[in-house]
Scaffold this active site. Sequence first.
Site, PDB file in Angstrom:
ATOM      1  N   HIS A 182      -7.654  -5.671   0.973  1.00 34.98           N
ATOM      2  CA  HIS A 182      -6.459  -4.823   0.891  1.00 34.98           C
ATOM      3  C   HIS A 182      -5.267  -5.357   1.682  1.00 34.98           C
ATOM      4  O   HIS A 182      -4.121  -5.141   1.289  1.00 34.98           O
ATOM      5  CB  HIS A 182      -6.810  -3.423   1.393  1.00 34.98           C
ATOM      6  CG  HIS A 182      -5.698  -2.435   1.254  1.00 34.98           C
ATOM      7  ND1 HIS A 182      -5.173  -2.060   0.032  1.00 34.98           N
ATOM      8  CD2 HIS A 182      -4.996  -1.729   2.194  1.00 34.98           C
ATOM      9  CE1 HIS A 182      -4.206  -1.178   0.214  1.00 34.98           C
ATOM     10  NE2 HIS A 182      -4.075  -0.967   1.508  1.00 34.98           N
ATOM     11  N   ASP A 184     -10.049  -5.331  -3.590  1.00 40.09           N
ATOM     12  CA  ASP A 184      -9.394  -4.289  -2.795  1.00 40.09           C
ATOM     13  C   ASP A 184     -10.229  -3.009  -2.858  1.00 40.09           C
ATOM     14  O   ASP A 184     -10.389  -2.417  -3.919  1.00 40.09           O
ATOM     15  CB  ASP A 184      -7.990  -4.033  -3.341  1.00 40.09           C
ATOM     16  CG  ASP A 184      -7.134  -3.199  -2.399  1.00 40.09           C
ATOM     17  OD1 ASP A 184      -7.689  -2.320  -1.708  1.00 40.09           O
ATOM     18  OD2 ASP A 184      -5.911  -3.405  -2.366  1.00 40.09           O
ATOM     19  N   SER A 210       0.830  -1.196   0.000  1.00 43.26           N
ATOM     20  CA  SER A 210       0.000   0.000   0.000  1.00 43.26           C
ATOM     21  C   SER A 210       0.875   1.261   0.000  1.00 43.26           C
ATOM     22  O   SER A 210       1.644   1.473  -0.930  1.00 43.26           O
ATOM     23  CB  SER A 210      -0.957  -0.050   1.191  1.00 43.26           C
ATOM     24  OG  SER A 210      -1.964   0.937   1.100  1.00 43.26           O
TER      25      SER A 210
END
Length: 324
Positions: free
Chosen positions: A302, A261, A174
């Site tokens: 995610h 996600d 991320s």
Amino acid sequence: MKRAVSFLITVYVSVPVILYLFPWILGHVIFSHLLRFPFLMDLGRPEDVLNHTCNFYLDTEEGVSVGVWHTLPASQWEAAAGRSPEWYRDTLGDDHPVIIYLHGNVGTRAINHRVELVKILSAAGYHVLSLDYRGFGDSTGEPSETGLTSDALYLYNWVKRQSKGSLVCLWGHSLGSGVATNTAVKVQEQGSVVDALILEAPYTRIGEAVANHPLAKMYMFLPGFEGLLWNILEMNNIVFANDKNLKTLTSPLLILHSEDDKVVPYHMGLKLHQISLQAQKERNNNVQVEMISYSASLGFSHSNIYLDPNLSSVVGRFLQSLKK
């Protein structure tokens, strides 16, 4: 009822005004470094959540000390009992690949999904160094894009000095994907190339990820709001341009992204994959570029790709192919 509606409207309208008046707030939201989850964790005692792990600190620049956990590969587990930090450092030269884990925003290196991933990588035979950037966890300083990149670069160069030629891989999740590619660009500018890059749930650039956030979407129809976001990011010098970075990088690349996600859309990972393939084609490089997609039905979203029972095999095949 009218008062409640009036209050909600006032709150809603005030958000863009507050961002305009106090642009630094957006930076704090992006990093979310003050949310030091898990709050009661003593980061100096990694053994509370991770076995075979040593905690240490590096001074990446004057006034900045960052916390790092070094988790050993399975082959070193039995020998680790009672060993000193110096012994842990020396093991980095045992020819096992080293993975530097660059986490996302919010929390520390002790958050559960980060710890579970480290356990998997350790059991698969890798050294894993988990970094809390400046301002995160027990690290000092204030976060910025330049600062986070400097911390990661310092750790990478430190590991390279200790590893005696072992493969060193940057793994960015991320927010950390931008830190990873920024760091790889800096390494290339120094005349070298990062041995391998693994990007988990990467965005094209941070502004596009911010604009995709559910809260931001509530304001996107307001004239000028999207432009305000980009202007504030520019004022804060926060770009994290993975798309631009991958056009110049020549490191082997593995992208991991789940179709469900909700934080960083899957299509951003796809776009980065295509950018990297095109860049290698234009340079006529035979550099490995791979993407693993996870079906939405798996529910990895995610932060839960570590739940893939084949993850260690996926990573193993990628890194092993680089040794040939």
